[in-house]
Design a protein around this motif. Structure first.
Motif, PDB file in Angstrom:
ATOM      1  N   CYS A 198      53.902  -0.246  12.907  1.00  0.00           N
ATOM      2  CA  CYS A 198      53.091   0.853  13.416  1.00  0.00           C
ATOM      3  C   CYS A 198      52.756   1.800  12.264  1.00  0.00           C
ATOM      4  O   CYS A 198      53.355   1.735  11.198  1.00  0.00           O
ATOM      5  CB  CYS A 198      53.810   1.603  14.546  1.00  0.00           C
ATOM      6  N   ASN A 199      51.791   2.684  12.517  1.00  0.00           N
ATOM      7  CA  ASN A 199      51.344   3.609  11.481  1.00  0.00           C
ATOM      8  C   ASN A 199      50.689   4.818  12.143  1.00  0.00           C
ATOM      9  O   ASN A 199      50.382   4.792  13.336  1.00  0.00           O
ATOM     10  CB  ASN A 199      50.380   2.909  10.519  1.00  0.00           C
ATOM     11  N   PHE A 200      50.488   5.866  11.366  1.00  0.00           N
ATOM     12  CA  PHE A 200      49.881   7.095  11.883  1.00  0.00           C
ATOM     13  C   PHE A 200      48.410   6.905  12.276  1.00  0.00           C
ATOM     14  O   PHE A 200      47.922   7.554  13.199  1.00  0.00           O
ATOM     15  CB  PHE A 200      49.959   8.221  10.854  1.00  0.00           C
ATOM     16  N   VAL A 201      47.698   6.042  11.577  1.00  0.00           N
ATOM     17  CA  VAL A 201      46.262   5.887  11.813  1.00  0.00           C
ATOM     18  C   VAL A 201      45.992   5.320  13.202  1.00  0.00           C
ATOM     19  O   VAL A 201      45.081   5.775  13.894  1.00  0.00           O
ATOM     20  CB  VAL A 201      45.612   5.021  10.718  1.00  0.00           C
ATOM     21  N   GLU A 202      46.781   4.345  13.621  1.00  0.00           N
ATOM     22  CA  GLU A 202      46.501   3.717  14.915  1.00  0.00           C
ATOM     23  C   GLU A 202      46.706   4.661  16.094  1.00  0.00           C
ATOM     24  O   GLU A 202      46.093   4.476  17.136  1.00  0.00           O
ATOM     25  CB  GLU A 202      47.311   2.430  15.091  1.00  0.00           C
ATOM     26  N   ILE A 203      47.527   5.684  15.934  1.00  0.00           N
ATOM     27  CA  ILE A 203      47.707   6.632  17.042  1.00  0.00           C
ATOM     28  C   ILE A 203      46.851   7.889  16.893  1.00  0.00           C
ATOM     29  O   ILE A 203      46.837   8.744  17.776  1.00  0.00           O
ATOM     30  CB  ILE A 203      49.194   7.007  17.246  1.00  0.00           C
ATOM     31  N   TYR A 262      52.074  23.827  13.168  1.00  0.00           N
ATOM     32  CA  TYR A 262      52.396  22.589  13.895  1.00  0.00           C
ATOM     33  C   TYR A 262      52.408  22.777  15.406  1.00  0.00           C
ATOM     34  O   TYR A 262      52.930  23.761  15.920  1.00  0.00           O
ATOM     35  CB  TYR A 262      53.789  22.073  13.541  1.00  0.00           C
ATOM     36  N   GLN A 263      51.898  21.777  16.092  1.00  0.00           N
ATOM     37  CA  GLN A 263      52.100  21.663  17.535  1.00  0.00           C
ATOM     38  C   GLN A 263      53.284  20.739  17.802  1.00  0.00           C
ATOM     39  O   GLN A 263      54.015  20.925  18.767  1.00  0.00           O
ATOM     40  CB  GLN A 263      50.838  21.136  18.208  1.00  0.00           C
ATOM     41  N   LYS A 264      53.440  19.742  16.934  1.00  0.00           N
ATOM     42  CA  LYS A 264      54.580  18.836  16.979  1.00  0.00           C
ATOM     43  C   LYS A 264      55.022  18.569  15.555  1.00  0.00           C
ATOM     44  O   LYS A 264      54.190  18.349  14.677  1.00  0.00           O
ATOM     45  CB  LYS A 264      54.214  17.495  17.635  1.00  0.00           C
ATOM     46  N   TYR A 277      47.023  15.438  10.939  1.00  0.00           N
ATOM     47  CA  TYR A 277      48.356  15.287  10.345  1.00  0.00           C
ATOM     48  C   TYR A 277      48.492  16.259   9.183  1.00  0.00           C
ATOM     49  O   TYR A 277      47.568  16.427   8.385  1.00  0.00           O
ATOM     50  CB  TYR A 277      48.559  13.867   9.813  1.00  0.00           C
ATOM     51  N   LEU A 278      49.664  16.882   9.076  1.00  0.00           N
ATOM     52  CA  LEU A 278      49.951  17.838   8.006  1.00  0.00           C
ATOM     53  C   LEU A 278      51.248  17.428   7.310  1.00  0.00           C
ATOM     54  O   LEU A 278      52.280  17.253   7.977  1.00  0.00           O
ATOM     55  CB  LEU A 278      50.115  19.244   8.582  1.00  0.00           C
ATOM     56  N   ARG A 290      62.571  20.666   1.015  1.00  0.00           N
ATOM     57  CA  ARG A 290      62.363  20.869   2.447  1.00  0.00           C
ATOM     58  C   ARG A 290      61.031  20.234   2.872  1.00  0.00           C
ATOM     59  O   ARG A 290      60.329  20.758   3.719  1.00  0.00           O
ATOM     60  CB  ARG A 290      62.372  22.364   2.773  1.00  0.00           C
ATOM     61  N   ALA A 291      60.695  19.091   2.287  1.00  0.00           N
ATOM     62  CA  ALA A 291      59.459  18.397   2.666  1.00  0.00           C
ATOM     63  C   ALA A 291      59.438  18.228   4.180  1.00  0.00           C
ATOM     64  O   ALA A 291      60.475  17.975   4.805  1.00  0.00           O
ATOM     65  CB  ALA A 291      59.388  17.037   1.976  1.00  0.00           C
ATOM     66  N   CYS A 292      58.259  18.392   4.761  1.00  0.00           N
ATOM     67  CA  CYS A 292      58.159  18.291   6.217  1.00  0.00           C
ATOM     68  C   CYS A 292      56.766  17.796   6.594  1.00  0.00           C
ATOM     69  O   CYS A 292      55.875  17.712   5.759  1.00  0.00           O
ATOM     70  CB  CYS A 292      58.459  19.633   6.880  1.00  0.00           C
ATOM     71  N   ALA A 293      56.608  17.483   7.886  1.00  0.00           N
ATOM     72  CA  ALA A 293      55.319  17.008   8.378  1.00  0.00           C
ATOM     73  C   ALA A 293      55.188  17.351   9.846  1.00  0.00           C
ATOM     74  O   ALA A 293      56.187  17.559  10.550  1.00  0.00           O
ATOM     75  CB  ALA A 293      55.194  15.504   8.169  1.00  0.00           C
TER      76      ALA A 293
END
Length: 176
Positions: A160-165, A93-95, A130-131, A120-123
């Motif tokens: 909002c959503n992940f795709v638009e950014i 991850y970078q962020k 996206y991971l 411990r689900a994470c992203a």
């Protein structure tokens, strides 16, 4: 939903397991069925053993592939000694998307009560990709997809959503 057109994501699925094979990877099958059912494209699929370096290596490989927008891994997010998926993800991850784990816990609480505390689900985001790290059960994969990812990976989802950014994930690398 809105009047926006659906934009399919190119998604890779990684199963982390010392024992699963393509013939019995029910969690991977669940994710593929759901992502394709939603109109997304399966960009790649693999199984890797519970080894931090192997997992991180596959994540880095897929992050470097311009034909992959999203990686979803399943397995290795628990508390046992072999569960190293979260550590491997965080190596890449970078962020980190901190709220993903919180929202997943809230979703899980409805189904499994306080046992949700063991996940411990994470992203996170790395190199414009996206991971997502999900637990290894088909039920947890269904919950994460149906309650979170199907919405956040849909350009039509408001507010909002992940795709638009997605186009802006690496804006810091552009020439000014």
């Amino acid at each position: 939903m809105t009047d926006r057109a659906f934009l399919p994501c190119r998604i890779a699925v990684l199963t982390v397991s010392d024992t699963r094979t393509p013939d019995d990877d029910r969690s991977g099958d669940t994710l593929v069925e759901r992502l394709e059912g939603a109109g997304h494209l399966l960009a790649d699929r693999a199984i890797t053993r519970d080894d931090r370096a192997d997992i991180a290596g596959k994540l880095r490989e897929w992050c470097a592939d311009p034909d992959i927008d999203v990686v979803i891994s399943t397995g290795g997010t628990g508390l046992t000694g072999r569960d190293v998926t979260v550590e491997a993800h965080r190596d890449v991850y970078q962020k980190e998307i901190d709220a993903f784990g919180t929202v997943f816990t809230l979703v899980s609480m409805k189904k499994i009560g306080t046992s949700a505390v063991q996940s411990r689900a994470c992203a996170g985001v790395a190199h414009g990709t996206y991971l997502f790290a999900l637990p290894g059960s088909p039920s947890a994969c269904r919950d994460a997809w149906d309650e979170i990812l199907v919405h956040q990976l849909d350009f039509r989802h408001k507010p909002c959503n992940f795709v638009e950014i997605m186009p802006r994930l690496e804006e810091h690398l552009r020439r000014k």
